[in-house]
Design an enzyme around this catalytic site. Sequence first.
Site, PDB file in Angstrom:
ATOM      1  N   VAL A  35       0.826  -0.749   0.200  1.00 37.22           N
ATOM      2  CA  VAL A  35      -0.203  -0.021   0.022  1.00 37.22           C
ATOM      3  C   VAL A  35       0.584   1.182  -0.119  1.00 37.22           C
ATOM      4  O   VAL A  35       1.572   1.416   1.150  1.00 37.22           O
ATOM      5  CB  VAL A  35      -0.711  -0.182   1.235  1.00 37.22           C
ATOM      6  CG1 VAL A  35      -1.507   1.084   1.068  1.00 37.22           C
ATOM      7  CG2 VAL A  35      -2.007  -0.920   1.406  1.00 37.22           C
ATOM      8  N   CYS A  36       0.653   2.079  -1.471  1.00 43.12           N
ATOM      9  CA  CYS A  36       2.259   3.269  -1.677  1.00 43.12           C
ATOM     10  C   CYS A  36       0.864   4.376  -0.459  1.00 43.12           C
ATOM     11  O   CYS A  36       0.242   4.864  -1.654  1.00 43.12           O
ATOM     12  CB  CYS A  36       2.390   3.457  -2.970  1.00 43.12           C
ATOM     13  SG  CYS A  36       2.776   1.928  -3.341  1.00 43.12           S
TER      14      CYS A  36
END
Length: 445
Positions: free
Chosen positions: A92-93
């Site tokens: 998850v960026c």
Amino acid sequence: MADHSVFRITKELSDLQKNSDLSLAVACRDIDVRNVKALIIGPHETPYEFGFFEFAFKFNKEYPRKSPQVNAITTNGGRCRFNPNIYANGRVCLSILGTWRGERGEEWSAAQGLESILLSIQSLMSTNPYENEPGFEDANEASDKKNQKDYVQKIRHETLRISVIQRLEEYLKIGADGAVPPPEPPKESYDLDIDTVEDESNIPFEPFKDLCKRRFLWYFDSYLAAVQKGKEETKEGQAFVRMPFEGSSNTMEGKFNYSELERRLHTIKQALDSESSAWAAEGLLAKAKESTVAVNLQRQFEQIVESFKRSGAAHNLELEDNNPFTWVLTYFGKPMTNLDGGLFRAKLFFSPRFPEEQPRIKFETRLFHHRIAVDGTPCYVAPASRREDVKTHIEAIIDALEEDHPPYDPRTLVHPEAFKLYWGSSEDRRSYNRRLRRSVQQSME
């Protein structure tokens, strides 16, 4: 430091669980507070609408000084990238997680926490997720506009296929051929007073199973509407278009097959209705064994009937076949409202695993109302702290029916047509009121 971090995580979990936010849920095993599961329900009017997206949080001993590790679980076994910032491998960026370069001031601080991370992830699930890709602001060419549309279409399809249908089929043990297993025979023992020692590590931890089942019943008609929209905009068997930012092992591949999704949605709905009905037979055995749940439900039934008498409430409550696991509520419409004069019958189905499995309610009398689904399932919220109190459930259902000025909340969209009219123009609202009154009059015929 360790004690402080555990205290902080426990408090955040407790606050989120008390919160009536209908789009976020969190849970952990009692013995392992540092490993948290979270569920985000996709926002309305986005291609993620009412999808069930699960994430795993791992909190280190330096929390909240350092951010937790966050992984996306809903990836179809690492084969589906649901967003430019949510990778197929679960990454998850986000700048607040230190997994993405952000502007100054966007990095992690101890003032942030579990809820702020969940809201940040939820904000990625936008109407046009293509714009999350860096460099999007420079993309104005016609091909980019087409890519945006293509991207939305495939996310809508995979939200239904992976986050909703596959998840529910797994919960209900529905086979690839659509075969639904028969209900399990009632268990021989329901003596819940006997302590049983089980190894928790061998039991699958599925904290959102019951929640997703109940929400599926809320949003079933919205899923069918998404299928219809998809059928109109895409060709059956057409391959997904690969986006410029998708790499070979970090992509969303597939073909559009909305007819198949529609069939599977109906199979899930049928299986859930059968499961609710099967609770009655299972409950009769639990009653014969005088299980804790059966005794508790019988006592609550008697207390609520007595309280209706004391308060002078016109509503009537009885047990079907003298079974404490199937209640029948007759609701009388509130005087001086659009419900005045109505007589509505609803069934309350209880599981022998109540309150872990929450009751399922269905109005058998047709009522055109923005908080009641086409099949009669009411959309209501009972306080999390009192989920074992049936009176609270009944009061919450009646409150949802009678509420004069409810706040606009698309998470309660369970009857698309009624919802649209209720929250539409003044002429739409008049049309809604006429339809509601007509169903009230028909309830007495």
